[in-house]
Write a protein that holds these residues in place. Structure first.
Motif, short mmCIF file in Angstrom:
data_model
loop_
_atom_site.label_atom_id
_atom_site.label_comp_id
_atom_site.label_asym_id
_atom_site.label_seq_id
_atom_site.Cartn_x
_atom_site.Cartn_y
_atom_site.Cartn_z
N LYS A 5 8.43 41.72 13.11
CA LYS A 5 6.87 41.61 12.49
C LYS A 5 6.14 42.54 13.24
CE LYS A 5 5.29 38.26 10.59
NZ LYS A 5 4.70 37.04 10.28
N HIS A 6 5.10 43.19 12.88
CA HIS A 6 4.29 44.20 13.66
C HIS A 6 2.86 43.61 14.02
CE1 HIS A 6 6.97 47.42 13.08
NE2 HIS A 6 7.54 47.26 12.19
N ASP A 7 3.35 42.31 14.19
CA ASP A 7 1.61 41.68 14.67
C ASP A 7 1.10 42.37 15.78
OD1 ASP A 7 2.12 39.45 17.23
OD2 ASP A 7 3.78 39.96 16.01
N LEU A 8 -0.42 42.56 15.90
CA LEU A 8 -1.07 43.40 16.78
C LEU A 8 -0.86 42.97 18.44
CD1 LEU A 8 -2.90 45.80 16.13
CD2 LEU A 8 -4.89 44.22 16.04
N PHE A 33 -8.49 42.23 11.09
CA PHE A 33 -7.46 41.40 11.88
C PHE A 33 -6.83 40.68 11.26
CE2 PHE A 33 -5.25 38.40 14.39
CZ PHE A 33 -4.53 38.98 15.50
N ASP A 34 -7.37 39.83 10.24
CA ASP A 34 -6.89 38.79 9.41
C ASP A 34 -5.96 39.47 8.21
OD1 ASP A 34 -7.69 36.72 10.98
OD2 ASP A 34 -9.66 36.33 9.67
N GLU A 35 -6.92 40.40 7.77
CA GLU A 35 -6.26 41.26 6.67
C GLU A 35 -5.01 42.04 7.17
OE1 GLU A 35 -7.65 45.07 3.67
OE2 GLU A 35 -9.06 44.06 4.81
N VAL A 39 -1.35 41.51 5.46
CA VAL A 39 -0.38 42.83 5.02
C VAL A 39 1.10 42.63 5.57
CG1 VAL A 39 -0.23 45.21 4.81
CG2 VAL A 39 -2.54 44.18 4.20
N ASP A 40 0.65 42.63 7.10
CA ASP A 40 2.03 42.63 7.84
C ASP A 40 3.12 41.49 7.40
OD1 ASP A 40 3.80 43.58 10.01
OD2 ASP A 40 3.05 41.53 11.17
N HIS A 41 2.48 40.23 7.17
CA HIS A 41 3.36 39.11 6.81
C HIS A 41 4.13 39.57 5.33
CE1 HIS A 41 4.60 35.16 6.26
NE2 HIS A 41 4.00 35.00 5.18
N SER A 42 3.27 40.18 4.57
CA SER A 42 3.70 40.51 3.14
C SER A 42 4.92 41.53 3.27
CB SER A 42 2.57 41.20 2.14
OG SER A 42 1.84 40.04 2.06
N VAL A 43 4.54 42.42 4.23
CA VAL A 43 5.58 43.54 4.26
C VAL A 43 6.93 43.01 4.99
CG1 VAL A 43 6.41 45.49 5.89
CG2 VAL A 43 4.05 45.55 4.75
N HIS A 67 -3.20 52.02 7.90
CA HIS A 67 -4.78 52.10 7.92
C HIS A 67 -5.39 51.21 8.70
CE1 HIS A 67 -8.59 53.90 6.61
NE2 HIS A 67 -8.74 52.69 6.04
N LEU A 68 -5.20 49.86 8.51
CA LEU A 68 -5.73 48.91 9.36
C LEU A 68 -5.42 49.06 10.85
CD1 LEU A 68 -5.10 46.10 6.67
CD2 LEU A 68 -7.34 46.93 7.34
#
Length: 81
Positions: A5-8, A33-35, A39-43, A67-68
């Motif tokens: 996962k690519h969490d920030l 951040f929430d968005e 999106v990361d979760h969906s990916v 982009h985010l």
């Protein structure tokens, strides 16, 4: 090979304090951040096979995530400077 996962926080561990401060003190950052997290979760779900999507949909989500991340990274750099 496991997919990451690519969490920030994991992407930018050196900025953990700045991320926390911005999440709690900047409404716009918190919203982005929430968005980003959604999106990361969906990916991640698509890449692991838990959810089905076409290649184009996956690529669009990855572009949106990038982009985010660019927007969030710019805000973090500005905060840290």
């Amino acid at each position: 090979m496991p997919l990451e996962k690519h969490d920030l926080i994991h992407e930018m561990p050196e900025s953990k304090d700045a991320i926390h401060a911005l999440k709690t003190g900047n409404h716009h950052f918190a919203k982005l951040f929430d968005e980003y997290h959604e999106v990361d979760h969906s990916v991640h779900r698509i890449e692991t096979g838990a959810e089905n999507a076409g290649d184009e949909d996956l690529e669009n989500l990855k572009k949106q995530r990038l982009h985010l991340k660019d927007q969030l990274s710019a805000m973090i750099r500005e905060y840290e400077s």
